[in-house]
Design an enzyme around this catalytic site. Structure first.
Site, PDB file in Angstrom:
ATOM      1  CB  THR A 196      -0.906  -0.008   1.255  1.00  0.00           C
ATOM      2  OG1 THR A 196      -1.471  -1.312   1.408  1.00  0.00           O
ATOM      3  CG2 THR A 196      -2.009   1.020   1.134  1.00  0.00           C
ATOM      4  CD  GLU A 228       5.186  -7.229  -2.637  1.00  0.00           C
ATOM      5  OE1 GLU A 228       5.304  -6.189  -1.969  1.00  0.00           O
ATOM      6  OE2 GLU A 228       4.807  -8.311  -2.132  1.00  0.00           O
ATOM      7  CB  ALA A 229       7.975 -10.862  -0.782  1.00  0.00           C
ATOM      8  CG  HIS A 274      -7.456  -2.477  10.852  1.00  0.00           C
ATOM      9  ND1 HIS A 274      -8.215  -3.549  10.459  1.00  0.00           N
ATOM     10  CD2 HIS A 274      -7.876  -1.448  10.084  1.00  0.00           C
ATOM     11  CE1 HIS A 274      -9.055  -3.161   9.507  1.00  0.00           C
ATOM     12  NE2 HIS A 274      -8.868  -1.892   9.258  1.00  0.00           N
TER      13      HIS A 274
END
Ligand SMILES: Cc1cc2nc3c(=O)[nH]c(=O)nc-3n(C[C@H](O)[C@H](O)[C@H](O)COP(=O)(O)OP(=O)(O)OC[C@H]3O[C@@H](n4cnc5c(N)ncnc54)[C@H](O)[C@@H]3O)c2cc1C
Ligand SMILES: *[C@@H]1O[C@H](CO)[C@@H](O)[C@H](O)[C@H]1NC(C)=O
Ligand SMILES: *[C@@H]1O[C@H](CO)[C@@H](O)[C@H](O)[C@H]1NC(C)=O
Ligand SMILES: *[C@@H]1O[C@H](CO)[C@@H](O)[C@H](O)[C@H]1NC(C)=O
Ligand SMILES: *[C@@H]1O[C@H](CO)[C@@H](O)[C@H](O)[C@H]1NC(C)=O
Length: 635
Positions: free
Chosen positions: A45, A66-67, A556
């Site tokens: 994000t 990015e994995a 979250h």
């Protein structure tokens, strides 16, 4: 217990490059050979926002590692009606907590996005914002510039809000103030165009319980409202960091993204007596590479993995680093501490047959019809997401005597605890608990009976006292952990001052049940409760046991690289998101949030990333001016 959809979707794993897309297929060695200015760890994000804003300057070379895979053209990621389907798939890291003693030693599933776009690729589309005092707390904790008023431009910058038609606004009870939204940002936000069958009853039910209809974007978000979603209204697809901050800009020759690339650590060296980040080590296709960054490395690996990577790179509490056999470069005691997750419980009720909107998607014939409608008209079941929300102040479910009793249980006297405690106040108009109704069986906690349909009432605590940590594990047999070993996640649910969270959840559970008993929802939609089952006549549900047995995470988590401008003994990064004790290294993601807000997080994470990118660019310009012998106002 792992939480995912009843029907586990089958995921296409290969990297698919849609027709006409200018996506350069880099290899690991090609990436490693590029002389980057900035390397962003994690194309999630926040990471793709930062990478996009920096690479808007053609003189800045940006690389993203990015994995996860690119899931841009995978329908389980982009179809709103398939909300939740990617949870538990290969697009999910599928983390798990360690055993939680108050929860009967259960380990909880912790979903986190593992894809281009990160958690924004798999989340539930809710777009919202916290309360003014939530962000003012960040600022008061030693972070000038992070108060609500300073944040408003950054809440708007990522967003293009699409106003509903006046008739939709009336028919579907949409309350909004257009000027509180962005109008030129990459992320599209809009209201649904097809509604679940319970929606028409939701607002009046909460109004009957005394909760008013309110708009939620002006700095106060309590009340009952219809959810806004991060969806592109043109073709009703997910609007997220990969689709908006990366794909349309992938032609930029200074913006490089490598997927399926796992960062192992940040390379940190002593340069002129200062620990300095010089690049990263990563694996791709079975080989290990080093990539160098002349200006900075930015960690955007999220709340679980940003602290993990700091520790693996030698930045953290020596107790954990020594146990792991990792050389301490910077003693930074707060790395991985201050973990605050959101706590959730769900209850299920039988509902009217006609109301349920998800079950048809499990029927191949009806799914085919829904797909046809989705692709031709961009309407129908495949566009429907949960939209029925209420953020409810304490006084609706706790009496004032009990609020004072709970306040008396809080023992912590540190600044952060005092900020949370200030919200435990009977008179405050803050949505301390979130309630949602959705006419679906979203969690496999019961075995559905044939012919019956079910709906779910969610309850989510917004301001938790429970505070835990995330750390790398110890070396095993002399072998140190790596980024491939999941770190140990210990949210310490309901431990310490977190006991207040337990008692708050227990009382709110009765309010959640009263929503299902209230009209017009009850008369038109809801039958008997099936989970937990209705109590036998003359007995009552043991809500405390229920909460202990069935608390889950609502995904979250924040705080593990908490921001504090007051120094390394107060936080991990300063108010410019620079890692204390290390030059040329920042963290930009949800992990920097010092204390929870009352809101789903994505809108705030986009704002953090926009603000972080501005601060990085400011420093970049300054350094250039100084190199040319000019002065620069900043620091
Ligand atoms: C199932 C679910 C539902 C949610 N629903 C909502 C919602 O409806 N509304 C809302 O506002 N919020 C929602 N959230 C929360 C919100 O999506 C997240 O808080 C937010 O996206 C986090 O952003 P981030 O940038 O901190 O991390 P992420 O977006 O998770 O990005 C981290 C990225 O780093 C990558 N990464 C990690 N380690 C490495 C490594 N070693 N090497 C390379 N790459 C690495 C990851 O693969 C990932 O892509 C939800 C979250 C989940 C998981
Ligand atoms: C939806 O529209 C966007 C923006 O035009 C486009 O990039 C994307 O490919 C479209 N998706 C589908 C599934 O049609
Ligand atoms: C699309 O909408 C039109 C007009 O409402 C309707 O007649 C048609 O049947 C719809 N198509 C599908 C596939 O649902
Ligand atoms: C307040 O709530 C608590 C907890 O439910 C209860 O035990 C107590 O009797 C209530 N007090 C009043 C005055 O209603
Ligand atoms: C609760 O909030 C009110 C109004 O903001 C304030 O006057 C009062 O002192 C607070 N109570 C406590 C116990 O802090």
């Amino acid at each position: 217990m792992y939480i995912s959809k009843l029907v586990a979707p089958i995921v296409t794993l290969f990297l698919y490059l849609g027709e006409g897309n200018v996506v350069e297929a880099l290899t690991g060695s090609q990436f490693a050979a590029i002389p980057f200015d900035y390397i962003i760890v994690g194309g999630g994000t926040a990471g793709l926002v930062v990478a996009n804003r920096l690479s808007a300057n053609p003189h800045i070379k940006v690389g993203v590692l990015e994995a996860g895979a690119d899931g841009l053209d995978d329908d389980i990621i982009y179809t709103p009606g398939k909300v939740g389907w990617a949870v538990g798939t290969s697009y999910d890291w599928n983390f798990e907590t360690i055993e939680q003693p108050v929860l009967g030693d259960r380990k909880l599933g912790w979903s986190r996005g593992k894809a281009l776009g990160g958690s924004s690729a798999i989340n539930f589309y809710v777009w919202m914002r916290g309360n003014k005092i939530d962000y003012d707390s960040w600022s008061a904790l030693g972070n000038p510039g992070w108060d609500y008023n300073s944040m408003v431009p950054y809440f708007k910058k990522p967003e293009t809000f699409h106003e509903p038609s006046p008739s939709d606004a009336t028919n579907f009870k949409l309350d909004f103030v257009t000027s509180d939204h962005g109008s030129t940002g990459p992320i599209n936000t809009c209201y649904s165009n097809t509604w679940n069958g319970a929606h028409q009853y939701w607002h009046d039910t909460l109004i009957n319980l005394g909760v008013p209809r309110r708009d939620t974007f002006g700095g106060s978000n309590w009340g009952v409202w219809t959810g806004l979603t991060s969806v592109n209204p043109v073709n009703r697809t997910r609007s997220y960091s990969a689709s908006e901050y990366w794909r349309p800009y992938s032609y930029r020759t200074n913006f490089h993204v490598l997927t399926n690339a796992m960062v192992k650590k940040v390379n940190i060296q002593s340069v002129g007596g200062h620990q300095t980040a010089t690049g990263v080590e990563f694996t791709w296709g079975g080989n290990t590479y080093t990539a160098n960054a002349a200006a900075e490395v930015v960690l955007s690996a999220g709340t679980v993995q940003s602290p993990q990577l700091l520790e693996l790179s030698g930045v953290g509490n020596p107790t954990y680093l020594n146990a792991a056999g990792i050389t301490v470069k910077v003693n930074s005691p707060h790395v991985g501490e201050n973990l605050q997750d959101r706590i959730m419980t769900v209850m299920m009720y039988e509902i009217d047959d006609e109301i349920s909107n998800q079950d048809p998607l499990k029927d191949p014939v009806e799914l085919a019809d829904a797909l046809d409608e989705y692709h031709t008209n961009h309407t129908g079941l495949l566009t429907v997401t949960p939209t029925d929300f209420a953020y409810v102040p304490l006084r609706y479910y706790l009496n004032s005597t009990y609020v004072n009793t709970l306040r008396g249980m809080v023992t912590g006297t540190d600044d952060r605890t005092l900020h949370i405690k200030s919200k435990l106040n009977h008179t405050k108009d803050l949505g301390s608990m979130e309630f949602v109704f959705d006419p679906n069986l979203l969690f496999p906690l019961i075995t559905p009976e044939p012919g019956k349909k079910y709906g779910t009432v969610f309850q989510m605590l917004q301001y938790p006292f429970s505070t835990g940590n995330i750390h790398i594990g110890p070396a095993v047999g002399g072998i140190s952990p790596t980024a491939d070993d999941h770190p140990l996640i210990d949210p310490k649910y309901y431990e310490g001052d977190g006991i207040v969270d337990l008692y708050t959840m227990v009382e709110a559970q009765k309010f959640a049940d009263s929503i299902a008993r209230e009209n017009p929802l009850n008369a038109n939609v809801i039958g008997q409760r099936v989970f937990p089952p209705e109590p036998a006549p003359g007995t009552e549900t043991d809500w405390e046991q229920f909460v202990k047995d069935f608390t889950i995470s609502d995904w979250h988590p924040i705080g593990t690289c908490a921001m504090s401008g007051l120094g390394i003994n107060k936080g991990v990064v300063d108010e410019k998101l620079r890692v204390h004790g290390v030059k040329k290294l920042r963290v930009v993601d949800a992990s920097i949030i010092p204390v929870q807000i009352s809101s789903h997080l994505q809108g705030t994470v986009y704002a953090i990333a926009e603000k972080g990118a501005d601060m990085i660019l400011e420093d970049f310009q300054c350094k250039r001016r100084r190199r040319r012998g000019r002065r620069c106002r900043h620091h």
